[in-house]
Design an enzyme around this catalytic site. Structure first.
Site, short mmCIF file in Angstrom:
data_model
loop_
_atom_site.label_atom_id
_atom_site.label_comp_id
_atom_site.label_asym_id
_atom_site.label_seq_id
_atom_site.Cartn_x
_atom_site.Cartn_y
_atom_site.Cartn_z
N ASP A 68 0.86 -1.18 0.00
CA ASP A 68 0.00 0.00 0.00
C ASP A 68 0.90 1.24 0.00
O ASP A 68 1.88 1.29 0.76
CB ASP A 68 -0.87 -0.02 1.26
CG ASP A 68 -1.95 1.05 1.28
OD1 ASP A 68 -1.70 2.17 0.78
OD2 ASP A 68 -3.04 0.79 1.83
N LYS A 169 0.20 15.94 -7.57
CA LYS A 169 1.25 15.61 -8.54
C LYS A 169 2.38 16.64 -8.52
O LYS A 169 3.56 16.29 -8.65
CB LYS A 169 0.65 15.53 -9.95
CG LYS A 169 -0.19 14.31 -10.21
CD LYS A 169 0.57 13.04 -9.95
CE LYS A 169 0.76 12.19 -11.15
NZ LYS A 169 1.44 10.91 -10.90
#
Length: 353
Positions: A68, A169
């Site tokens: 994860d 991002k």
């Protein structure tokens, strides 16, 4: 990394749209691949896609790590024996979440976690999937056409409207460059536009909805703007080219084919599928602007309303060694695969009396 048996590459987010195609291109190039996934069901999706595109024999070079992005467990084992990392994993949503951390945390913390465990394993080569969202925003463009190249970096402080994906991002890329420079890691970032092209299964890009939504009418009206699009196969091929070419280390590459307005997507689809009721209506710009003030999907496109952001593909096509597929080819590949896989159900055109 020349020749057959090029070594083991870790691909994060291997079950995603770009992830699966990147795994396929790496296997084609002779690499062994370890993909990170969240479950065995996701791993099986990748195996099926690989078998169709590359053949079952390649499965002997494909393995998986179940990890994860927001937890440390399993990452040391995932990195063991790896020669290079392709950090492709990201969270992309069609809506704008009320809790922006749902998108920002996996982007920023996930990137930092991948890089930290790569460093600890002695890995010095990373290719990372970024976005044009980290390039063409916050520069004061509100109208007209502007061409961006790899020297541009999104200025979050200069944006009137931000959205979670753009924030995540941008911060992730900034963090990655800082970390890699401080730790002697060779980083390359790939910055795709709206990624469309052939889906391999129902786990496809949100961007494909700009095609399927018009084809089946689930997008009842189009905004006036467009996006720089790119075929997913070219994005995956550029990742592999960046890994193979030493000169790509330390560089950013824009992965975009051409700017296509939503109305242009509709035109391509109406020509190819005259039997279907393809969306033809448009949404007024003022309405998009109003809706963006309240968040939601409009927040994700408001910065592209009233202007055209074009991205210079000279540098990335030189690395790739060929031109990108055209926007039309990518649109048609998206539509064909979506119809074949049952991802959209267009309405037959009713003959007028």
């Amino acid at each position: 990394m020349a020749g057959e048996g090029r070594g083991l590459v870790l691909v994060t987010g291997a079950s995603g749209f770009v992830g699966k195609w990147t795994v396929i291109e790496l296997l084609r190039a002779g690499f062994s691949v370890r993909g990170t996934v969240r479950s065995e069901a996701k791993a099986e999706q990748v195996r099926k896609a690989v078998t169709v595109e590359v053949g079952g024999d390649s499965l002997s070079r494909l393995s998986f790590a179940y990890v994860d992005l927001l937890a440390d467990k399993g990452w040391p084992d995932a990195m063991r024996g790896v020669a290079a990392v392709m950090h492709v994993a990201t969270v992309i949503r069609g809506d704008e979440p009320r809790d922006s951390s749902l998108v920002i945390r996996p982007a920023v913390e996930g990137t930092e976690r991948v890089l930290r465990f790569a460093r600890d394993a002695g890995i010095t080569r990373i290719v990372m999937t970024s976005s044009i969202a980290t390039v063409g925003y916050g520069h004061g463009q509100v109208s007209g056409k502007k061409v961006y190249d790899e020297t541009f970096h999104t200025n979050l402080d200069g944006m009137k409207f931000t959205w979670a994906y753009c924030i995540g991002k941008t911060r992730a890329e900034q963090s990655a460059w800082s970390f890699c420079r401080a730790n002697g890691i060779d980083l390359t970032t790939i910055h795709p536009g709206a990624i469309i092209g052939p889906a391999l299964d129902d786990d496809a890009s949100i961007s494909i909805q700009m095609v399927t939504g018009l084809l089946d009418g689930t997008t009842p009206a189009m905004p006036s703007n467009g996006f720089a699009v790119v075929d997913v196969r070219d994005v995956a091929a550029l990742h592999v080219a960046a890994l193979l070419r030493p000169e790509a280390a330390g560089e950013r590459y824009l992965a975009t084919a051409e700017y296509v307005p939503f109305t242009g997507v509709g035109d391509v689809l109406r020509e190819a599928y005259p039997q279907y009721e393809v969306t033809i209506r448009t949404v007024p710009d003022w309405l998009i602007g109003l809706l963006a003030r309240f968040g939601g999907p409009a927040r994700q496109i408001i910065n592209d309303i009233g202007n055209e952001k074009h991205y210079d593909r000279t540098k990335s096509e030189a690395l790739l060694g060929r031109p990108y597929r055209s926007g039309k080819e990518a649109i048609l590949a998206s539509a064909e695969s979506a119809l074949r896989l049952g991802l959209c159900k267009p309405k037959p055109k009713v003959a007028k009396a």
